[in-house]
Design an enzyme around this catalytic site. Structure first.
Site, PDB file in Angstrom:
ATOM      1  N   THR A  87      -7.630   1.255 -10.747  1.00  0.00           N
ATOM      2  CA  THR A  87      -8.735   1.698 -11.601  1.00  0.00           C
ATOM      3  C   THR A  87      -8.385   1.615 -13.076  1.00  0.00           C
ATOM      4  O   THR A  87      -9.247   1.390 -13.923  1.00  0.00           O
ATOM      5  CB  THR A  87      -9.115   3.151 -11.227  1.00  0.00           C
ATOM      6  OG1 THR A  87      -9.637   3.124  -9.908  1.00  0.00           O
ATOM      7  CG2 THR A  87     -10.136   3.742 -12.160  1.00  0.00           C
ATOM      8  N   TYR A 141     -17.303   1.340  -9.131  1.00  0.00           N
ATOM      9  CA  TYR A 141     -16.851   0.299 -10.073  1.00  0.00           C
ATOM     10  C   TYR A 141     -15.916  -0.656  -9.330  1.00  0.00           C
ATOM     11  O   TYR A 141     -15.600  -0.467  -8.155  1.00  0.00           O
ATOM     12  CB  TYR A 141     -16.128   0.948 -11.263  1.00  0.00           C
ATOM     13  CG  TYR A 141     -14.992   1.839 -10.811  1.00  0.00           C
ATOM     14  CD1 TYR A 141     -13.728   1.317 -10.572  1.00  0.00           C
ATOM     15  CD2 TYR A 141     -15.197   3.200 -10.570  1.00  0.00           C
ATOM     16  CE1 TYR A 141     -12.695   2.125 -10.103  1.00  0.00           C
ATOM     17  CE2 TYR A 141     -14.171   4.006 -10.104  1.00  0.00           C
ATOM     18  CZ  TYR A 141     -12.940   3.461  -9.876  1.00  0.00           C
ATOM     19  OH  TYR A 141     -11.919   4.243  -9.402  1.00  0.00           O
ATOM     20  N   THR A 184      -4.527   4.542  -8.073  1.00  0.00           N
ATOM     21  CA  THR A 184      -4.051   5.896  -7.797  1.00  0.00           C
ATOM     22  C   THR A 184      -3.984   6.218  -6.293  1.00  0.00           C
ATOM     23  O   THR A 184      -3.296   7.148  -5.895  1.00  0.00           O
ATOM     24  CB  THR A 184      -4.957   6.951  -8.475  1.00  0.00           C
ATOM     25  OG1 THR A 184      -6.286   6.804  -7.981  1.00  0.00           O
ATOM     26  CG2 THR A 184      -4.933   6.804  -9.980  1.00  0.00           C
ATOM     27  N   ASP A 185      -4.694   5.429  -5.479  1.00  0.00           N
ATOM     28  CA  ASP A 185      -4.794   5.807  -4.060  1.00  0.00           C
ATOM     29  C   ASP A 185      -3.451   5.792  -3.333  1.00  0.00           C
ATOM     30  O   ASP A 185      -3.204   6.630  -2.469  1.00  0.00           O
ATOM     31  CB  ASP A 185      -5.792   4.890  -3.329  1.00  0.00           C
ATOM     32  CG  ASP A 185      -7.226   5.162  -3.776  1.00  0.00           C
ATOM     33  OD1 ASP A 185      -7.455   6.173  -4.458  1.00  0.00           O
ATOM     34  OD2 ASP A 185      -8.108   4.353  -3.438  1.00  0.00           O
ATOM     35  N   LYS A 209      -1.636  12.596  -4.655  1.00  0.00           N
ATOM     36  CA  LYS A 209      -3.033  12.608  -5.113  1.00  0.00           C
ATOM     37  C   LYS A 209      -3.764  13.617  -4.236  1.00  0.00           C
ATOM     38  O   LYS A 209      -3.805  13.467  -3.017  1.00  0.00           O
ATOM     39  CB  LYS A 209      -3.650  11.223  -4.967  1.00  0.00           C
ATOM     40  CG  LYS A 209      -5.065  11.144  -5.492  1.00  0.00           C
ATOM     41  CD  LYS A 209      -5.634   9.738  -5.432  1.00  0.00           C
ATOM     42  CE  LYS A 209      -7.031   9.731  -6.039  1.00  0.00           C
ATOM     43  NZ  LYS A 209      -7.640   8.397  -6.018  1.00  0.00           N
ATOM     44  N   GLU A 269       8.118  24.271  15.995  1.00  0.00           N
ATOM     45  CA  GLU A 269       6.989  24.111  16.928  1.00  0.00           C
ATOM     46  C   GLU A 269       7.314  23.148  18.073  1.00  0.00           C
ATOM     47  O   GLU A 269       6.492  22.942  18.968  1.00  0.00           O
ATOM     48  CB  GLU A 269       5.760  23.611  16.161  1.00  0.00           C
ATOM     49  CG  GLU A 269       5.109  24.669  15.292  1.00  0.00           C
ATOM     50  CD  GLU A 269       4.510  25.824  16.107  1.00  0.00           C
ATOM     51  OE1 GLU A 269       4.054  25.578  17.244  1.00  0.00           O
ATOM     52  OE2 GLU A 269       4.515  26.965  15.610  1.00  0.00           O
TER      53      GLU A 269
END
Ligand code: SIN
Length: 361
Positions: free
Chosen positions: A44, A58, A124-125, A197, A318
């Site tokens: 981006t 975009y 950024t992903d 993120k 667990e």
């Protein structure tokens, strides 16, 4: 006569003073700037929208590195900046092969005397994943800073230019050396290992939540307050120099009513490792356990991680990891656990050794 001599000496002293202070002035007027290379990969920060109010919908990765640099003339005041377009992609398309290419380029550049630091512009992903991969394989103490933007370059109040400026000044600063790969977003300095993120769209989407970010960038200067104690860069045992590919490691996501289909499918597709992003503290649904055991019996490494996003995954909590011969992911989120497991598998198949690595990096 006496007056003439005194005047001559005064002129000589004055000339000396001018020479000395002149040279001091010349030095402070032109301090030596660090050489920072910007490696652009898309995202981006290099995206464009239909209008200034387009902040969703975009197109990422359309603006080239030279245009990014040209858009921020202030960069020239903090570093001698050069740019290279390594890829031009949206970061959901980042692959293991892209990582190997990028990391090798970073290592080559940082070995050169004429490169003091590197900035990587990135979508950024998956920025946190590339950052952590580099944190484990870069062999230099020189600063490496990843940067992205939440708004495309054409948007009102685009965050790309200020983020780029901050990342370059961080990469140029001696304080950033030896701190591992860093992320500079929203005026904050984050460590590659701990940052994620955590929001789909806001400017403060990058956070290190409970473990905390490292510092701020304010008034053109970085301010550090803490540092990760986990080993990174020059302190790791990973060497990607001769690697052309990485072992296949996949992530299965835990949820109520989970079934074993994904585990079986990944194994059938040749997975060498499975990250189980379990609910809570990495709990295993009874229906899935036989498939995970079968995966381990076939030689795949199973790492228990959590989908929660915070906290230590308790070994033998667990699930009985000793008995199952599984690995606990410690505080790594599933996508970062996948990266560490891929690299670990280039060194060993021993769960004991791999568990050690999860407590080291
Ligand atoms: C991408 O990750 O390439 C698109 C999203 C972004 O950069 O914010």
């Amino acid at each position: 006569m006496l007056y003439q001599k005194t005047t001559q000496s005064m002129i000589a002293i004055f000339a000396m003073l001018v020479a000395v202070t002149g040279s001091v002035h010349a030095e402070s007027a032109a301090p030596k700037l660090a050489n920072v290379t910007i490696l652009a990969t898309g995202g981006t920060i290099a995206g464009t929208g239909a209008s200034s109010t387009t902040t969703v919908g975009y197109t990422a990765a359309t603006v080239g590195v030279q245009s990014l640099i040209k858009a921020v003339p202030e960069l020239a005041k903090v570093a001698n900046v050069t740019g290279e377009q390594v890829f031009q992609i949206a970061s959901e398309n980042m692959s293991n092969e892209h990582w190997l290419t990028l990391a090798k380029r970073v290592n080559v550049l940082l070995a050169q005397n004429n490169v003091d630091g590197i900035v990587i512009t990135h979508g950024t992903d998956t920025l946190e994943e590339t950052a952590y991969f580099l944190d484990l394989v870069v062999k230099s103490r020189k600063p490496v800073v990843l940067v992205g933007a939440m708004r495309p370059s054409t948007a009102l109040s685009a965050d790309g230019p200020i983020n780029l400026y901050n990342s370059v000044l961080l990469a140029a600063s001696p304080e950033a050396a030896g701190k591992g790969v860093l992320v500079a977003m929203n005026d904050q300095i984050q460590s590659a290992r701990d940052v994620s993120k955590v929001n789909t769209s806001t400017l403060d989407s990058f956070r290190s939540s409970e473990l905390g970010f490292l510092g701020y960038i304010q008034g053109g200067k970085p301010f550090f307050y803490r540092q990760s104690l986990r080993k990174h860069t020059t302190e790791t045992e990973f060497d990607i120099g001769a690697l052309q590919s990485l072992p296949q490691v996949d992530i299965v996501y835990g949820y109520a009513n989970m079934n074993p289909v994904a585990v079986d499918a990944f194994m059938a597709a040749g997975a060498k490792g499975i990250i189980h992003a379990g609910v809570g503290d990495g709990s295993l649904a009874a229906k899935v356990v036989p498939s995970l055991k079968a995966a381990r019996a076939k030689g795949a490494i199973v790492v228990r991680a959590s989908r929660v996003g915070q906290g230590i995954l308790a070994r033998n909590g667990e699930a009985n990891d000793d008995q199952l011969d599984f690995v606990a992911a410690d505080t790594l989120n599933p996508q970062k656990a996948r990266i560490l497991l891929m690299l670990a598998l280039t060194k060993t198949n021993s769960t004991k050794e791999i568990q050690r690595m999860f407590y080291t990096y």
